[in-house]
Design a protein around this motif. Structure first.
Motif, mmCIF file in Angstrom:
data_model
loop_
_atom_site.group_PDB
_atom_site.id
_atom_site.type_symbol
_atom_site.label_atom_id
_atom_site.label_comp_id
_atom_site.label_asym_id
_atom_site.label_seq_id
_atom_site.Cartn_x
_atom_site.Cartn_y
_atom_site.Cartn_z
ATOM 1 N N ARG A 168 66.146 31.502 39.069
ATOM 2 C CA ARG A 168 66.422 32.582 37.969
ATOM 3 C C ARG A 168 64.570 33.058 37.894
ATOM 4 N N ASP A 169 64.665 34.416 37.332
ATOM 5 C CA ASP A 169 63.440 35.024 37.971
ATOM 6 C C ASP A 169 62.748 35.310 36.436
ATOM 7 N N TYR A 170 61.193 34.554 36.333
ATOM 8 C CA TYR A 170 61.354 34.317 35.081
ATOM 9 C C TYR A 170 59.971 35.848 34.686
ATOM 10 N N HIS A 171 60.053 36.592 33.371
ATOM 11 C CA HIS A 171 59.722 37.307 32.871
ATOM 12 C C HIS A 171 58.480 37.458 31.653
ATOM 13 N N ALA A 172 57.705 37.911 31.811
ATOM 14 C CA ALA A 172 56.232 38.506 30.865
ATOM 15 C C ALA A 172 56.584 39.376 30.879
ATOM 16 N N MET A 173 55.415 40.146 30.582
ATOM 17 C CA MET A 173 54.631 40.830 29.929
ATOM 18 C C MET A 173 53.050 40.955 30.710
ATOM 19 N N THR A 174 52.558 42.283 31.575
ATOM 20 C CA THR A 174 51.634 41.993 32.195
ATOM 21 C C THR A 174 50.423 43.035 32.183
ATOM 22 N N TYR A 175 48.923 42.642 32.066
ATOM 23 C CA TYR A 175 48.357 43.029 31.595
ATOM 24 C C TYR A 175 46.879 43.073 32.977
ATOM 25 N N GLY A 176 46.890 44.408 33.024
ATOM 26 C CA GLY A 176 45.952 44.405 33.833
ATOM 27 C C GLY A 176 44.388 45.964 34.328
ATOM 28 N N ALA A 177 44.154 45.949 34.665
ATOM 29 C CA ALA A 177 42.456 46.466 35.201
ATOM 30 C C ALA A 177 42.200 46.994 35.830
ATOM 31 N N GLY A 178 41.925 48.124 36.335
ATOM 32 C CA GLY A 178 41.728 48.316 37.786
ATOM 33 C C GLY A 178 40.399 49.963 37.753
ATOM 34 N N VAL A 179 40.463 49.743 39.238
ATOM 35 C CA VAL A 179 39.408 51.038 39.830
ATOM 36 C C VAL A 179 39.971 51.274 41.292
ATOM 37 N N GLU A 180 39.938 53.129 41.176
ATOM 38 C CA GLU A 180 39.743 53.464 42.878
ATOM 39 C C GLU A 180 38.909 54.052 43.290
ATOM 40 N N VAL A 181 38.756 54.446 43.967
ATOM 41 C CA VAL A 181 37.655 55.549 44.940
ATOM 42 C C VAL A 181 37.703 56.025 45.923
ATOM 43 N N GLY A 182 37.839 57.239 46.496
ATOM 44 C CA GLY A 182 38.221 57.821 47.304
ATOM 45 C C GLY A 182 37.772 59.405 47.905
ATOM 46 N N THR A 183 38.439 60.052 48.690
ATOM 47 C CA THR A 183 38.219 61.114 49.271
ATOM 48 C C THR A 183 39.106 62.230 48.730
ATOM 49 N N LYS A 184 38.475 63.605 48.810
ATOM 50 C CA LYS A 184 39.457 65.109 48.810
ATOM 51 C C LYS A 184 40.024 64.911 49.528
ATOM 52 N N SER A 185 40.510 64.247 50.136
ATOM 53 C CA SER A 185 42.114 64.041 50.653
ATOM 54 C C SER A 185 43.395 62.899 50.190
ATOM 55 N N GLY A 186 43.388 62.523 49.381
ATOM 56 C CA GLY A 186 43.701 62.147 48.372
ATOM 57 C C GLY A 186 44.311 60.514 48.860
ATOM 58 N N ILE A 187 43.553 59.686 49.552
ATOM 59 C CA ILE A 187 43.389 58.918 49.968
ATOM 60 C C ILE A 187 42.258 57.709 49.132
ATOM 61 N N ARG A 188 42.539 56.625 48.339
ATOM 62 C CA ARG A 188 41.357 55.683 47.486
ATOM 63 C C ARG A 188 41.730 53.936 47.878
ATOM 64 N N VAL A 189 40.756 53.850 47.740
ATOM 65 C CA VAL A 189 40.514 52.234 47.454
ATOM 66 C C VAL A 189 41.002 52.010 46.091
ATOM 67 N N ARG A 190 42.109 51.115 45.985
ATOM 68 C CA ARG A 190 42.104 50.519 44.833
ATOM 69 C C ARG A 190 41.765 49.136 44.810
ATOM 70 N N GLY A 191 40.994 48.281 43.814
ATOM 71 C CA GLY A 191 41.224 47.444 43.497
ATOM 72 C C GLY A 191 41.646 47.155 42.034
ATOM 73 N N GLU A 192 41.674 45.649 41.532
ATOM 74 C CA GLU A 192 43.278 45.381 40.873
ATOM 75 C C GLU A 192 43.147 44.015 40.456
ATOM 76 N N VAL A 193 43.172 43.918 38.694
ATOM 77 C CA VAL A 193 43.048 42.117 38.480
ATOM 78 C C VAL A 193 44.316 42.541 37.380
#
Length: 186
Positions: free
Chosen positions: A142-167
């Motif tokens: 079966r699928d187990y389910h719960a709330m999820t919480y997180g935080a992250g940061v994105e940095v990128g270029t004017k082209s709209g491509i960003r590197v994302r790091g998240e926990v």
């Protein structure tokens, strides 16, 4: 059937978002985004390890040292909306596939709130709901389910491509899921 629906929905969103974004704003003379809505898609990779405790919202392994874990690949699709100045809110959906270890599939949705840093950086927090399914318990687990919480940061270029790091976490911090990857904003 559920997996087919999720993959189909993700593919449809991947095709539809660029079309929606075409008439969603323009760039100022300095290249800054003037649009109030910013759709995006992304691909990330990482690792997740679940607690082996009673009442964690997931099955407990008989061996106390055996924790459910594994390497993951994640697809995300979402949209951010500028609220005022650098503040934004957004919604995001994700589909995760385990590539090694105990995790088979995960999927969920979350709301995001954060601030823009310069033209192409973001700091955000997110809250949502996540479903997880484990290979370890067979094809019909079966699928187990719960709330999820997180935080992250994105940095990128004017082209709209960003590197994302998240926990992120599952439930009341019963897992730890660090992820990193690329996001393309339209």
């Amino acid at each position: 059937m559920r997996k087919f629906f999720i993959v189909t929905a993700a593919a449809a969103a991947f095709v539809a978002i660029p079309a929606v974004a075409q008439d969603n704003g323009s760039a100022a003379s300095d290249g800054a985004r003037t649009s109030r809505l910013e759709p995006y898609v992304g691909v990330m990779g990482g690792w997740e390890q679940f607690d082996n405790e009673r009442n964690a919202g997931i099955p407990q392994s008989p061996n106390r040292n055996d924790r459910l874990n594994g390497a993951l690949v994640q697809g995300v699709v979402g949209v951010n909306a500028t609220v005022a100045g650098p503040l934004f809110v957004g919604i995001e959906g994700n589909v995760i596939k385990g590539v090694s270890g105990d995790i088979d599939w995960e999927y969920g949705a979350a709301g995001r709130v954060g601030v823009r840093a310069g033209q192409n950086g973001l700091f955000y927090g997110k809250v949502g709901y996540q479903w997880a399914n484990f290979d370890k318990f067979g094809d019909n687990s079966r699928d187990y389910h719960a709330m999820t919480y997180g935080a992250g940061v994105e940095v990128g270029t004017k082209s709209g491509i960003r590197v994302r790091g998240e926990v992120n976490t599952f439930g009341a911090a019963h897992s730890l899921r660090p992820m990193a990857g690329l996001v393309k904003a339209f």
